[in-house]
Design a protein around this motif. Structure first.
Motif, short mmCIF file in Angstrom:
data_model
loop_
_atom_site.label_atom_id
_atom_site.label_comp_id
_atom_site.label_asym_id
_atom_site.label_seq_id
_atom_site.Cartn_x
_atom_site.Cartn_y
_atom_site.Cartn_z
N LEU A 103 0.87 -1.17 0.00
CA LEU A 103 0.00 0.00 0.00
C LEU A 103 0.91 1.23 0.00
O LEU A 103 1.81 1.33 0.83
N LYS A 104 0.72 2.10 -0.97
CA LYS A 104 1.54 3.31 -1.06
C LYS A 104 0.65 4.53 -0.85
O LYS A 104 -0.46 4.58 -1.36
N VAL A 105 1.18 5.49 -0.10
CA VAL A 105 0.40 6.68 0.24
C VAL A 105 1.14 7.94 -0.20
O VAL A 105 2.32 8.09 0.06
N LYS A 106 0.40 8.83 -0.88
CA LYS A 106 0.94 10.15 -1.22
C LYS A 106 0.01 11.17 -0.59
O LYS A 106 -1.20 11.06 -0.69
N GLY A 107 0.60 12.15 0.08
CA GLY A 107 -0.22 13.17 0.72
C GLY A 107 -0.26 12.96 2.22
O GLY A 107 0.71 12.50 2.83
N ASN A 108 -1.39 13.24 2.81
CA ASN A 108 -1.57 13.21 4.25
C ASN A 108 -1.67 11.77 4.77
O ASN A 108 -2.73 11.15 4.74
#
Length: 126
Positions: A103-108
């Motif tokens: 799982l990759k997260v960009k942002g907050n």
């Protein structure tokens, strides 16, 4: 919400159900959920064939699920169809998936942690 369906994606069934929960939610309850979450989530989901589909969960203004990218989501989450289904079922730990690259997260990133609660809350209403 059949316009949320995407052939070959199990995620679309879960998000269609989530949209149904938001549609049936009393306005006061929906406003409380929006106030509590206060964010726009963009889900970039890849299926087993490598095809990608994008959904947006707006819990900042409208409290609804739509298809297609938005200009400025508060958080963009990239994951596989199976990983999303695991998260929605509660069989996959979001932190573990993040740490192992599933799982990759960009942002907050802190906002991304609220998605788990949104999915669990919606599942309880189904």
């Amino acid at each position: 919400m059949s316009d949320l369906k995407e052939e070959g994606f199990k995620t679309s069934d879960v998000l269609s159900a989530l949209a149904g929960v938001f549609d049936k939610m009393p306005d006061k309850e929906k406003q409380a959920q929006i106030k509590k979450t206060n964010g726009i989530f963009q889900l970039n989901v890849k299926n087993a064939e490598g095809k990608e589909a994008v959904w947006v969960i707006d819990l900042k203004k409208e409290g609804k699920v739509t298809k297609g990218p938005v200009k400025k989501p508060d958080v963009a989450i990239s994951l596989s169809d199976d990983t999303f289904i695991g998260l929605a079922d509660g069989k996959v730990n979001a932190q573990k998936a993040f740490m192992t690259g599933g799982l990759k997260v960009k942002g907050n990133v802190m906002l991304a942690t609220k998605l788990d609660g949104v999915l669990k809350g919606a599942k309880a209403k189904l």
